[in-house]
Design a protein around this motif. Structure first.
Motif, mmCIF file in Angstrom:
data_model
loop_
_atom_site.group_PDB
_atom_site.id
_atom_site.type_symbol
_atom_site.label_atom_id
_atom_site.label_comp_id
_atom_site.label_asym_id
_atom_site.label_seq_id
_atom_site.Cartn_x
_atom_site.Cartn_y
_atom_site.Cartn_z
ATOM 1 N N ASN A 191 0.822 -1.208 0.000
ATOM 2 C CA ASN A 191 0.000 0.000 0.000
ATOM 3 C C ASN A 191 0.854 1.255 0.000
ATOM 4 O O ASN A 191 0.504 2.253 -0.628
ATOM 5 C CB ASN A 191 -0.923 -0.008 1.213
ATOM 6 C CG ASN A 191 -1.993 1.062 1.115
ATOM 7 O OD1 ASN A 191 -2.292 1.543 0.028
ATOM 8 N ND2 ASN A 191 -2.581 1.416 2.232
ATOM 9 N N ASP A 192 1.992 1.210 0.680
ATOM 10 C CA ASP A 192 2.866 2.383 0.720
ATOM 11 C C ASP A 192 3.397 2.719 -0.668
ATOM 12 O O ASP A 192 3.654 3.885 -0.987
ATOM 13 C CB ASP A 192 4.031 2.158 1.679
ATOM 14 C CG ASP A 192 3.578 2.109 3.121
ATOM 15 O OD1 ASP A 192 4.264 1.497 3.953
ATOM 16 O OD2 ASP A 192 2.492 2.670 3.407
ATOM 17 N N LYS A 193 3.559 1.697 -1.499
ATOM 18 C CA LYS A 193 4.041 1.909 -2.860
ATOM 19 C C LYS A 193 2.907 1.927 -3.866
ATOM 20 O O LYS A 193 3.140 2.046 -5.065
ATOM 21 C CB LYS A 193 5.054 0.830 -3.232
ATOM 22 C CG LYS A 193 6.314 0.848 -2.389
ATOM 23 C CD LYS A 193 7.284 -0.238 -2.832
ATOM 24 C CE LYS A 193 8.558 -0.207 -1.989
ATOM 25 N NZ LYS A 193 9.508 -1.276 -2.395
ATOM 26 N N ASN A 194 1.676 1.789 -3.351
ATOM 27 C CA ASN A 194 0.504 1.821 -4.227
ATOM 28 C C ASN A 194 0.620 0.817 -5.363
ATOM 29 O O ASN A 194 0.295 1.126 -6.516
ATOM 30 C CB ASN A 194 0.299 3.228 -4.789
ATOM 31 C CG ASN A 194 0.063 4.259 -3.714
ATOM 32 O OD1 ASN A 194 -0.714 4.043 -2.793
ATOM 33 N ND2 ASN A 194 0.750 5.383 -3.807
ATOM 34 N N THR A 195 1.070 -0.377 -5.048
ATOM 35 C CA THR A 195 1.269 -1.398 -6.066
ATOM 36 C C THR A 195 0.576 -2.688 -5.671
ATOM 37 O O THR A 195 0.689 -3.121 -4.527
ATOM 38 C CB THR A 195 2.766 -1.667 -6.288
ATOM 39 O OG1 THR A 195 3.416 -0.445 -6.633
ATOM 40 C CG2 THR A 195 2.972 -2.665 -7.403
#
Length: 122
Positions: A70-74
């Motif tokens: 989620n932090d990398k939106n991937t």
């Protein structure tokens, strides 16, 4: 928010493939849908980032696995034991507003990628 999918291609029956979806901004839910020629779009799998809850279509349960950062939106979709019925254009979808439930209805999602072709054939 924009979504960019990658990882599609041609694979033999029984093979594996991993799809990736990168979001340009924050999302609360992300998922995958697919559409085969002549058929309606169908839900494949989705995740709610808060808590990590996931939901899978019965047709892919046990064969496909979601993962992501989620932090990398991937978001990733690991697809194993592929069969010709999995052939379709796979679309990444995202919801940019918080919601408690994970929904299988495409109308729930407000952002879509351009799609990536997955072909399972010998």
């Amino acid at each position: 928010v924009q979504l960019v999918e990658s990882g599609g291609g041609l694979v033999q029956p029984g093979g594996s493939l991993t799809l990736s979806c990168a979001a340009s901004g924050r999302t609360y839910h992300m998922g995958w849908f697919r559409q085969a020629p002549g058929k309606e779009r169908e839900f494949v799998a989705a995740i709610r980032w808060s808590g990590g809850s996931t939901l899978y279509a019965d047709s892919v349960k046990g064969r496909f696995t979601l993962s992501g950062d989620n932090d990398k939106n991937t978001l990733y979709l690991q697809m194993n034991s592929l069969n010709p019925e999995d052939t379709a254009v796979y679309y990444c979808a995202a919801k940019t507003k918080y919601a408690i439930l994970i929904m299988t209805d495409g109308a729930f999602y407000d952002t879509w990628g351009q799609g990536t072709q997955v072909t399972v054939s010998s």
